[in-house]
Design an enzyme around this catalytic site. Structure first.
Site, PDB file in Angstrom:
ATOM      1  N   GLY A   1      -7.404  -4.714  -2.194  1.00  0.00           N
ATOM      2  CA  GLY A   1      -6.410  -4.504  -3.246  1.00  0.00           C
ATOM      3  C   GLY A   1      -5.599  -3.251  -2.984  1.00  0.00           C
ATOM      4  O   GLY A   1      -6.121  -2.258  -2.474  1.00  0.00           O
TER       5      GLY A   1
ATOM      6  N   VAL B   1     -12.298   0.166   6.544  1.00  0.00           N
ATOM      7  CA  VAL B   1     -13.495  -0.584   6.179  1.00  0.00           C
ATOM      8  C   VAL B   1     -13.698  -0.463   4.681  1.00  0.00           C
ATOM      9  O   VAL B   1     -13.850   0.638   4.161  1.00  0.00           O
ATOM     10  CB  VAL B   1     -14.739  -0.012   6.902  1.00  0.00           C
ATOM     11  CG1 VAL B   1     -15.977  -0.837   6.551  1.00  0.00           C
ATOM     12  CG2 VAL B   1     -14.537   0.036   8.406  1.00  0.00           C
TER      13      VAL B   1
ATOM     14  N   LYS C   1     -13.978  -4.727  11.357  1.00  0.00           N
ATOM     15  CA  LYS C   1     -14.584  -3.668  10.551  1.00  0.00           C
ATOM     16  C   LYS C   1     -15.965  -3.300  11.090  1.00  0.00           C
ATOM     17  O   LYS C   1     -16.323  -2.128  11.188  1.00  0.00           O
ATOM     18  CB  LYS C   1     -14.699  -4.114   9.093  1.00  0.00           C
ATOM     19  CG  LYS C   1     -13.346  -4.278   8.424  1.00  0.00           C
ATOM     20  CD  LYS C   1     -13.503  -4.904   7.047  1.00  0.00           C
ATOM     21  CE  LYS C   1     -12.127  -5.162   6.429  1.00  0.00           C
ATOM     22  NZ  LYS C   1     -12.207  -6.036   5.253  1.00  0.00           N
TER      23      LYS C   1
ATOM     24  N   ILE D   1       0.830  -1.207   0.000  1.00  0.00           N
ATOM     25  CA  ILE D   1       0.000   0.000   0.000  1.00  0.00           C
ATOM     26  C   ILE D   1       0.862   1.253   0.000  1.00  0.00           C
ATOM     27  O   ILE D   1       0.624   2.188  -0.776  1.00  0.00           O
ATOM     28  CB  ILE D   1      -0.957  -0.023   1.203  1.00  0.00           C
ATOM     29  CG1 ILE D   1      -1.928  -1.194   1.026  1.00  0.00           C
ATOM     30  CG2 ILE D   1      -1.717   1.282   1.307  1.00  0.00           C
ATOM     31  CD1 ILE D   1      -2.769  -1.492   2.221  1.00  0.00           C
TER      32      ILE D   1
ATOM     33  N   LEU E   1     -13.585   2.301  -0.669  1.00  0.00           N
ATOM     34  CA  LEU E   1     -15.008   2.651  -0.773  1.00  0.00           C
ATOM     35  C   LEU E   1     -15.394   3.680   0.291  1.00  0.00           C
ATOM     36  O   LEU E   1     -14.955   3.584   1.434  1.00  0.00           O
ATOM     37  CB  LEU E   1     -15.887   1.405  -0.573  1.00  0.00           C
ATOM     38  CG  LEU E   1     -15.767   0.301  -1.604  1.00  0.00           C
ATOM     39  CD1 LEU E   1     -16.666  -0.870  -1.202  1.00  0.00           C
ATOM     40  CD2 LEU E   1     -16.172   0.833  -2.976  1.00  0.00           C
TER      41      LEU E   1
ATOM     42  N   LYS F   1      -6.041  -1.075  10.940  1.00  0.00           N
ATOM     43  CA  LYS F   1      -7.272  -1.142  11.744  1.00  0.00           C
ATOM     44  C   LYS F   1      -7.009  -1.280  13.230  1.00  0.00           C
ATOM     45  O   LYS F   1      -7.920  -1.205  14.031  1.00  0.00           O
ATOM     46  CB  LYS F   1      -8.084  -2.379  11.332  1.00  0.00           C
ATOM     47  CG  LYS F   1      -8.726  -2.296   9.994  1.00  0.00           C
ATOM     48  CD  LYS F   1      -9.619  -3.506   9.765  1.00  0.00           C
ATOM     49  CE  LYS F   1      -8.978  -4.550   8.900  1.00  0.00           C
ATOM     50  NZ  LYS F   1      -8.537  -4.206   7.591  1.00  0.00           N
TER      51      LYS F   1
ATOM     52  N   GLY G   1      -4.471 -15.669  -4.555  1.00  0.00           N
ATOM     53  CA  GLY G   1      -3.940 -14.666  -3.619  1.00  0.00           C
ATOM     54  C   GLY G   1      -5.023 -13.883  -2.906  1.00  0.00           C
ATOM     55  O   GLY G   1      -4.772 -12.815  -2.350  1.00  0.00           O
TER      56      GLY G   1
ATOM     57  N   GLU H   1      -5.566 -15.013   3.115  1.00  0.00           N
ATOM     58  CA  GLU H   1      -4.348 -15.000   3.925  1.00  0.00           C
ATOM     59  C   GLU H   1      -3.680 -16.364   3.747  1.00  0.00           C
ATOM     60  O   GLU H   1      -4.329 -17.322   3.295  1.00  0.00           O
ATOM     61  CB  GLU H   1      -4.711 -14.806   5.405  1.00  0.00           C
ATOM     62  CG  GLU H   1      -5.409 -13.488   5.727  1.00  0.00           C
ATOM     63  CD  GLU H   1      -4.500 -12.298   5.555  1.00  0.00           C
ATOM     64  OE1 GLU H   1      -3.296 -12.404   5.870  1.00  0.00           O
ATOM     65  OE2 GLU H   1      -4.978 -11.261   5.068  1.00  0.00           O
TER      66      GLU H   1
ATOM     67  N   ASP I   1     -11.336 -10.448  10.821  1.00  0.00           N
ATOM     68  CA  ASP I   1     -11.117  -9.193  10.124  1.00  0.00           C
ATOM     69  C   ASP I   1     -12.449  -8.459   9.894  1.00  0.00           C
ATOM     70  O   ASP I   1     -12.581  -7.257  10.110  1.00  0.00           O
ATOM     71  CB  ASP I   1     -10.447  -9.526   8.790  1.00  0.00           C
ATOM     72  CG  ASP I   1      -9.966  -8.272   8.107  1.00  0.00           C
ATOM     73  OD1 ASP I   1      -9.177  -7.538   8.736  1.00  0.00           O
ATOM     74  OD2 ASP I   1     -10.399  -8.008   6.973  1.00  0.00           O
TER      75      ASP I   1
END
Ligand code: ADP
Ligand code: ASP
Ligand code: MG
Length: 815
Positions: free
Chosen positions: A798, A610, A683, A476, A614, A580, A665, A668, A679
């Site tokens: 992504g 989250v 969120k 990232i 988006l 997070k 991919g 995990e 996870d």
């Protein structure tokens, strides 16, 4: 006629003197009849001061004297034809010898009076004007050197002498008559008292000399030639974005220069104002630029203020006590006393209860001022009607200036907001009754940051600069740098935002560059110039750089950075993160971080916690802020689980789908980390907290996707074996769903403060029925969106979309 004054920076070197000569010659040849006023060569007045002080202290000064001589001789050798050099060198040598005698005298007596010092300082202007007049004489024989100490008459206030107008008027007028047709080079800065002793007009005083000559001779303009494009909105050495002001009123120029804009000496405005002669500040090194015109009327500029200036070192004295209440004579006595002892009071504020008076002075004057007060008000002090005066040191003044301010409400609000947001503590405030200026006293060390922040706040149409410190250079982080690099020009041109990444750290190395790290080669810079990474030192360095509009980005997945967030907020630095951990830890921590950020007026943005890029966190926040009420939230926030159930249809076996997801991919390394729902739970927890519910992770009811035996498996291989064995269970689920015309979805919900995540079957009426690929979806059912919920849907994982989400958070900082 016109006055052309050139400052030290314009006569500092051979090249600059050539530029000066060019300007003088052009003006002369255009028939303008210029009178030239020159300062000492740059650095010479400071050097003379040093030599005088050294001599008085018994320290050697000959090396400095030699370098003064060389500096002038070099110019002669380069700019005067060989056959004319001798007399000029001889005369200069004479001046240097006189200077040496004076310094020897000071050295012998170990005493430097203000009078001797003024005489010593006068040699700077005398050498430069003599020298330049001789160079010009080669082309314009009418050139003549004038020692202004014979024409400018002053009182005996050495170091800062006041003008005797009547005498000066007569002498300058007589000079003009006897020298008509000549091109005069007049020494700036110096005058003489009644006894003919040399005085000086205060540092920077050559500007004043120019105005005095301009006023007596009714010049059409007084041009102040320097090394910048006129008067700028702030000191360009501190505020890189400062820009040139085309027009200022005398009052505005006065206020700006009084509060530190060194480009013009404040008293200069007085003679010009009296005769309404425009002062034009121009750049010797860019003569085609019009510069700044200072005139009688102010002009609207489109900005609420004209400029920001600052004084970088003042001391503040506080006087408090009941003795001052209602005693109208008190401040009169105080300030008369200080004036009598020549202590310049830079700024005064008085509380409305009259219980306290605060004033700022030059640090050198502070102790003397306190001694004077202690003596003058001895009785009041003894009677406890006044408390002992307190000196505060290491302070600075920032002032915003402009005549339009008085017609524009909200000026001080904007000022204090900019200061507050950047954590700059305001010690005292003064607003001139004219409303042409608002001044604040702040810590000296915050001045540069404050000037930049306030400049950004008032000249908002200009580009805003965000200074970014980023930890984490994985997928990232690296993608974000790529995007920032690509968008740099667009952001600057279309949105007036400049993002400078000034610090980067990963787990191995860290690198800083206040000018901004070149994002096309950040890896190389980190590798080659970076030092060993240490998060604590990284954060310390970030705090020490004390930059305005500063943002810390946490692009890691580890816990350590989040333990620093609170401290970062307290340093008035915003945080943007895709991590997070901070928001999904204990509720207490969540609350503390949000409150600390709010208290310090900085942003804490984590849209990517989250649904990646988006807009989910933002939408929820906007709904809440606008007074809507959340009735129910339903969401699918795991791209991996989405993918799995979207592909678990027809003949596909659950086992195959999970395997495939892993190969692609999407999962995990241990698919149970996704399928276990942890996870997703985090969120949902963050959303619930943002919706106002003080929940802990244990409050979330997490339904299982996997049978117990799959969860118990000790290795990933064993897990797959168990998954194969559970085939019947999953096939049954699929069959049930298909028979009812439904699909299986793993859905999180928030309703009445309860969060549940469970496997559900939904029919085609449900908004989640048609979800495809690895998309995320969330529906907000609220008071306003009751009949048809507000739905956000799209790719929720992504590096590209997550980095884009971080990017969006970043540009919103401070918006
Ligand atoms: P000179 O030698 O020409 O008299 P000064 O050094 O006295 O020049 O003044 C010019 C300098 O003033 C500029 O180089 C600039 O760095 C500084 N300065 C400070 N504030 C301002 C401002 N608001 N606008 C322009 N210059 C400023
Ligand atoms: N040379 C003097 C100074 O440096 C006067 C001036 O430059 O205006 O203060
Ligand atoms: Mg100057």
């Amino acid at each position: 006629m016109k006055i052309l004054k050139f400052g030290g920076t314009s006569v500092g070197s051979v090249e600059s003197i050539q530029a000066v000569l060019q300007i003088v010659k052009q003006t002369y040849e255009s028939g303008e009849q210029p009178l030239v006023v020159l300062s000492a060569m740059s650095g010479i007045t400071n050097l003379l001061t040093k030599m005088a002080e050294d001599a008085a202290a018994g320290l050697p000064f000959m090396d400095d004297l030699k370098s003064l001589e060389t500096k002038h001789f070099d110019v002669v050798k380069k700019l005067i034809a060989v056959k004319y050099q001798n007399p000029v060198l001889t005369k200069l040598k004479l001046l240097v010898n006189e200077l040496e005698d004076l310094l020897q005298g000071v050295f012998a007596l170990r005493e430097l009076s203000l009078q001797s010092k003024d005489l010593i300082l006068s040699y700077g202007e005398r050498c430069s004007n003599y020298l330049v007049s001789k160079i010009m004489e080669q082309e314009i024989p009418e050139s003549e050197y004038i020692n202004a100490s014979y024409y400018i008459k002053t009182d005996s206030n050495f170091g800062n002498a006041h003008l005797n107008e009547t005498l000066t008027n007569q002498l300058i007028q007589a000079l003009a008559q006897t020298h008509s047709g000549k091109l005069l080079f007049v020494t700036g800065f110096i005058g003489s008292n009644e006894q003919g002793r040399v005085t000086t007009l205060g540092r920077g005083g050559s500007d004043y000399t120019a105005a005095i000559f301009g006023s007596v001779l009714n010049a059409s303009a007084i041009e102040i030639w320097t090394d910048v494009n006129g008067m700028l909105t702030a000191d360009p050495r501190v505020v890189k974005k400062a820009f040139s002001l085309p027009v200022l009123s005398y009052t505005e120029a006065m206020e700006l220069s009084y509060f530190g804009a060194k480009v013009i000496y404040p008293p200069t405005m007085v003679p010009a104002f009296m005769k309404k002669i425009p002062i034009v500040i121009r750049n010797t090194f860019q003569p085609e630029f019009a510069g700044t015109r200072i005139q009688f009327e102010s002009e609207k500029s489109g900005y609420p203020i004209k400029g920001i200036s600052s004084i970088s070192d003042v001391s503040v004295i506080n006087l408090t006590g009941s003795g001052m209440v209602g005693k109208s004579g008190f401040s009169g006595r105080l300030f008369t006393l200080l004036a009598r002892e020549q202590i310049n009071v830079i700024l005064i504020t008085q509380s409305s209860s009259e219980h306290s008076i605060t004033f700022a002075v030059n640090p050198n004057d502070a102790h003397k001022a306190v001694q004077l007060i202690n003596t003058e008000f001895e009785l009041e002090l003894l009677a406890n009607k006044l408390s002992v005066p307190v000196i505060e040191v290491d302070l600075g003044i920032l002032a915003i200036v402009g005549e339009n301010m008085k017609r524009t409400p909200g000026m001080s609000g904007r000022l204090f907001h900019a200061l507050g947001r950047n954590g700059i503590n305001v010690r005292a405030i003064a607003q001139g009754s004219s409303e042409f200026n608002i001044s604040v006293i702040i810590n000296k060390e915050d001045l540069a940051k404050a000037l930049n922040a306030v400049h950004d706040a008032f000249f908002a149409e200009l580009k805003k600069t965000l200074y970014v410190f980023n930890v984490g250079t994985g997928n990232i982080g690296a993608t974000l740098f790529k995007q920032l690099h690509k968008q740099h020009d667009f952001l600057l041109e279309q949105n007036d935002i400049e993002i400078k990444v000034v610090g980067i750290s990963n787990s191995r190395k860290m690198v800083f560059n206040q000018e901004g790290i070149d994002l096309s080669e950040w890896q190389e810079q980190l590798e080659n110039e970076g030092t060993a990474a240490d998060l604590g030192s990284f954060i310390q360095a970030m705090q020490a750089m004390n930059l305005p509009n500063c943002v810390f980005i946490d692009n890691t997945a580890s816990k350590l950075p989040s333990t620093y967030y609170e401290e970062i907020f307290k340093s008035n630095i915003s945080v943007v993160t895709c991590n997070k951990i901070a928001n999904s830890g204990s509720y207490e921590q969540y609350k503390c971080l949000h409150e600390t950020a709010r208290k310090h007026g900085v942003d804490f943005f984590y849209e990517t916690n989250v649904g990646a890029g988006l807009p989910i966190v933002r939408v929820l926040k906007d709904l809440m802020l606008s007074g809507d009420r959340i009735l129910r939230i339903e969401a699918i926030l795991s791209g991996t689980i989405s993918y799995i159930f979207n592909n678990f249809k027809g003949d596909a076996s659950f086992y195959d789908v999970v395997k495939k997801a892993q190969e692609l991919g999407y999962t995990e390394p241990d698919p149970r980390d996704d399928l276990g729902g942890i996870d997703f739970m985090r969120k949902m927890l963050i959303l619930a907290r943002d919706a106002g519910y003080p929940l802990e992770s244990a409050d979330v009811q997490l339904g299982n996707i996997l049978p117990e035996r799959c969860l118990q498996a000790s290795t990933v291989d064993e897990f797959y074996t168990e998954l194969l064995k559970a085939e019947d269970y999953f096939n049954q689920l699929k069959k049930d769903a298909e028979e009812q015309g439904k699909v299986i979805r793993y859905i999180g919900s928030l309703e009445n403060g309860e969060v549940k995540i469970s496997l559900q079957m939904v029919d085609e009426q449900h908004p989640f029925y048609a979800l495809s690929g690895s998309d995320n979806i969330i529906s907000f059912c609220t008071e306003r969106y009751k009949d048809r919920p507000l739905v956000v849907k799209g790719p929720g994982a992504g590096a590209e979309v997550t980095a884009a989400g971080v990017f969006a958070d970043l540009v919103n900082v401070g918006a």
